[in-house]
Design an enzyme around this catalytic site. Structure first.
Site, PDB file in Angstrom:
ATOM      1  N   ASP A 135       0.868  -1.180   0.000  1.00 40.24           N
ATOM      2  CA  ASP A 135       0.000   0.000   0.000  1.00 40.24           C
ATOM      3  C   ASP A 135       0.903   1.228   0.000  1.00 40.24           C
ATOM      4  O   ASP A 135       2.124   1.126   0.148  1.00 40.24           O
ATOM      5  CB  ASP A 135      -0.905  -0.019   1.248  1.00 40.24           C
ATOM      6  CG  ASP A 135      -2.012   1.037   1.222  1.00 40.24           C
ATOM      7  OD1 ASP A 135      -2.311   1.568   0.129  1.00 40.24           O
ATOM      8  OD2 ASP A 135      -2.581   1.332   2.293  1.00 40.24           O
ATOM      9  N   HIS A 136       0.290   2.384  -0.183  1.00 45.57           N
ATOM     10  CA  HIS A 136       0.978   3.652   0.030  1.00 45.57           C
ATOM     11  C   HIS A 136       0.454   4.282   1.316  1.00 45.57           C
ATOM     12  O   HIS A 136      -0.756   4.351   1.527  1.00 45.57           O
ATOM     13  CB  HIS A 136       0.719   4.618  -1.135  1.00 45.57           C
ATOM     14  CG  HIS A 136       1.365   4.203  -2.409  1.00 45.57           C
ATOM     15  ND1 HIS A 136       0.734   4.312  -3.642  1.00 45.57           N
ATOM     16  CD2 HIS A 136       2.582   3.672  -2.678  1.00 45.57           C
ATOM     17  CE1 HIS A 136       1.543   3.876  -4.587  1.00 45.57           C
ATOM     18  NE2 HIS A 136       2.671   3.482  -4.026  1.00 45.57           N
TER      19      HIS A 136
ATOM     20  N   PHE B 131      -5.174   4.453   0.316  1.00 41.81           N
ATOM     21  CA  PHE B 131      -6.186   3.574  -0.290  1.00 41.81           C
ATOM     22  C   PHE B 131      -5.673   2.932  -1.578  1.00 41.81           C
ATOM     23  O   PHE B 131      -6.364   2.902  -2.589  1.00 41.81           O
ATOM     24  CB  PHE B 131      -7.495   4.341  -0.547  1.00 41.81           C
ATOM     25  CG  PHE B 131      -8.102   4.924   0.701  1.00 41.81           C
ATOM     26  CD1 PHE B 131      -8.810   4.121   1.584  1.00 41.81           C
ATOM     27  CD2 PHE B 131      -7.960   6.270   1.008  1.00 41.81           C
ATOM     28  CE1 PHE B 131      -9.363   4.650   2.747  1.00 41.81           C
ATOM     29  CE2 PHE B 131      -8.507   6.812   2.162  1.00 41.81           C
ATOM     30  CZ  PHE B 131      -9.215   5.999   3.040  1.00 41.81           C
ATOM     31  N   HIS B 132      -4.446   2.397  -1.514  1.00 41.16           N
ATOM     32  CA  HIS B 132      -3.831   1.755  -2.676  1.00 41.16           C
ATOM     33  C   HIS B 132      -3.392   0.319  -2.376  1.00 41.16           C
ATOM     34  O   HIS B 132      -2.259  -0.067  -2.689  1.00 41.16           O
ATOM     35  CB  HIS B 132      -2.623   2.568  -3.161  1.00 41.16           C
ATOM     36  CG  HIS B 132      -2.957   3.937  -3.629  1.00 41.16           C
ATOM     37  ND1 HIS B 132      -2.011   4.939  -3.745  1.00 41.16           N
ATOM     38  CD2 HIS B 132      -4.137   4.491  -4.022  1.00 41.16           C
ATOM     39  CE1 HIS B 132      -2.596   6.043  -4.179  1.00 41.16           C
ATOM     40  NE2 HIS B 132      -3.887   5.796  -4.348  1.00 41.16           N
ATOM     41  N   PRO B 133      -4.253  -0.531  -1.795  1.00 41.97           N
ATOM     42  CA  PRO B 133      -3.838  -1.919  -1.550  1.00 41.97           C
ATOM     43  C   PRO B 133      -3.587  -2.644  -2.864  1.00 41.97           C
ATOM     44  O   PRO B 133      -4.290  -2.428  -3.857  1.00 41.97           O
ATOM     45  CB  PRO B 133      -5.013  -2.519  -0.778  1.00 41.97           C
ATOM     46  CG  PRO B 133      -6.191  -1.697  -1.173  1.00 41.97           C
ATOM     47  CD  PRO B 133      -5.653  -0.306  -1.383  1.00 41.97           C
TER      48      PRO B 133
END
Length: 567
Positions: free
Chosen positions: A300-301, A474-476
């Site tokens: 993620d980020h 919100f970058h899984p």
């Protein structure tokens, strides 16, 4: 009740809608598209108005609202993991930032065995195929694709221009297109918004065309329970429909394609018996295929906000006041213009913090208001902020199913900030951001530092702030990675290793997370794999040049030196 189709796609999100549209372009090919959420109601401003992007994250109509297990390096916080639920998936609730990643991301993928055709020049034609950019096509951008991309316009908020100029004054490059020749530097940011100011989700761009075809069947409020197998071949799915949860089985003549995202795709595979055998056996799930990488390699980020008071009344603070919102809404509804027609992320950038990084390791989003991404904790005065986050953390997490019940959320652990590199990047990032914010371009606007606060200076103080305040971007991704090693789940075409008739196509198959937001790369990947499934020749490789930093310095001399990074 039983049905039969050529393909069954589980998840009508960024990848699933792309695949459903492309597969049904071929005459006679039938597709069942299953979505656990509902329709994308076009009159619901929460999902259709770009400026309302925080609203879908605040409820559960459009958001799975997952939470992580206590994160061990983040003071044991259970952290948000919002994922889209409804036609469009996360493209229905995301921030609409159209960022493709760095060319070096894809060249890095292509160095991995089995992924040789995932280089940047192999991927660029598929980015172009998916896109219609409002100022027209060029070597990097498309002109007739399903995804509407809007560029910032003259007359937008002066804070966008001041923040970009401050980045340049701090010694970083200026770039006119973060998705063009050079990502590195500061410049305007494109967004997935239609010409009339509506969110350009994949439900709007792709499904509006495809749903007119009799060969596409879309079922909403359909929660997929499991993939059905005969031996090692996927032959269909079982799903639950509506509030009554009627159990329905559907058969796939050719393939089941799982497009449920980086959380739900490994969860569905595990629940269906494909995953780490020890985990499945502990839950009495019959093992169809022992595949240890399913749910591993989760990435993620993580990001922080640096917030400042604004000394001029030019921020978006008045738009947060309830009595101003009806007029904003009316202008958007009837004219498709005004504050409501933008996601307000119209400028940003990418930098390298240290010479050892070959391409940018920090991303910025600039926002002309001081507020949390999910709409909470708005500062009650004029302000602005920089979202700053590291791009390719070495930390790795995992997703694990907790039961056979499809309604139970899985165990999610990102293991954020597990390495010293993570801490060093964030410390550097905060200090470099402060240097940027002190440049002359912002003198006319910059007030006091609201957050972290100027008293937060030492490594220990910064680390405490990071542990307490860093949030997901919100970058899984990467939890069913492509590759050929023992922990790879799929090959370079999304086919699950050791299985037949089963693919995964979504952000979970990225081997390593890209440098930037994930919606555009996910759509590109689906476009590329769609050609593989259809037996089509890949689009010709691009010949467009692209920037490689090489020996270029990380930054030049700042116009105003504030000794940003403690050595």
């Amino acid at each position: 009740m039983s049905q039969e189709f050529d393909y069954i796609i589980v998840g009508a999100g960024s990848a699933g809608n792309t695949l459903a549209t492309r597969l049904t372009e071929d005459e006679g090919v039938t597709v069942l598209l299953l979505e656990a959420g509902g329709p994308d109601y076009r009159f619901d401003f929460r999902t259709q108005m770009p400026a309302a992007l925080a609203f879908p994250l605040q409820g559960r109509r459009y958001n799975w609202a997952y939470e992580t297990d206590p994160e061990p390096h983040m003071d044991g916080r259970r952290m948000e993991c919002g994922r889209g639920k409804g036609l469009g998936g996360s493209s229905l609730i995301n921030g609409m930032c159209y960022i493709r990643g760095n060319a070096m991301d894809y060249d890095g993928w292509a160095k991995l065995p089995g992924l040789e055709d995932w280089s940047y020049l192999d991927c660029l034609p598929y980015f172009r195929k998916a896109e219609t950019r409002d100022i027209g096509p060029n070597d990097y951008h498309g002109g007739d694709g399903p995804v509407s991309v809007t560029t910032p316009k003259a007359g937008n908020n002066p804070l966008f221009h001041a923040m970009v100029e401050a980045g340049v004054q701090a010694g970083y490059p200026r770039t006119e297109d973060l998705n063009g020749y050079q990502q590195e530097g500061f410049g305007p940011m494109d967004r997935t918004v239609t010409p009339n100011g509506r969110r350009a989700s994949t439900a709007r761009g792709y499904l509006d065309v495809a749903k007119k075809r009799s060969t596409l069947t879309i079922v909403t409020h359909a929660l997929t329970d499991k993939v059905l197998f005969e031996g090692k071949r996927a032959v269909g799915v079982r799903y639950l429909v509506g509030a009554a949860e009627e159990r329905v089985e559907a058969r796939a003549r050719k393939e089941v394609i799982v497009c449920s995202g980086a959380i739900a795709s490994p969860q569905l595979l595990q629940r269906s018996g494909v995953g780490p055998a020890k985990l499945l056996e502990s839950l009495d799930i019959p093992v169809v295929h022992d595949l240890p990488g399913v749910g591993e390699n989760l990435q993620d980020h993580l990001e922080l906000y640096l917030q400042y008071a604004c000394t001029q009344p030019v921020s978006l603070y008045p738009s947060l006041l309830w009595y101003n919102q009806p007029a904003i809404g009316a202008e958007w509804l009837f004219n498709g213009t005004g504050i409501g027609a933008s996601n307000q992320f119209e400028a940003g950038g990418f930098i390298r913090t240290r010479p050892e990084f070959e391409w940018p390791n920090i991303q910025y989003h600039f926002l002309p208001v001081a507020i949390n991404y999910n709409g909470s904790n708005g500062v009650k005065e004029h302000g602005f902020q920089a979202h700053m986050g590291s791009m390719r953390s070495p930390s790795r997490g995992r997703v694990q199913v907790k039961s056979k019940d499809p309604r139970q959320h899985p165990s999610i652990l990102f293991n954020y900030m597990a390495t010293e590199q993570d801490w060093q990047e964030f410390r550097d990032g905060i200090r470099l951001t402060r240097e940027i914010m002190q440049q002359p371009a912002l003198d006319a606007f910059r007030g006091r530092e609201i957050s972290p606060g100027i008293e937060v200076q030492t490594d220990e103080q910064l680390d405490k702030f990071i542990r307490e305040h860093a949030e997901t971007a919100f970058h899984p991704s990467c939890s069913c990675k492509m590759g050929t090693d023992d922990m790879a789940v799929v090959d370079g075409e999304g086919r699950v290793h050791g299985m037949q008739g089963l693919r995964v196509v979504d952000a979970s198959i990225m081997p390593i997370i890209t440098t930037g937001n994930l919606n555009a790369p996910t759509i590109m990947m689906a476009e590329k794999i769609a050609d593989k499934i259809r037996g089509r020749q890949p689009l010709p490789r691009s010949k467009a040049p692209y920037y490689v930093a090489g020996d270029a310095p990380v930054k030049g001399k700042a116009m105003r030196d504030v000794s940003a990074v403690a050595q």
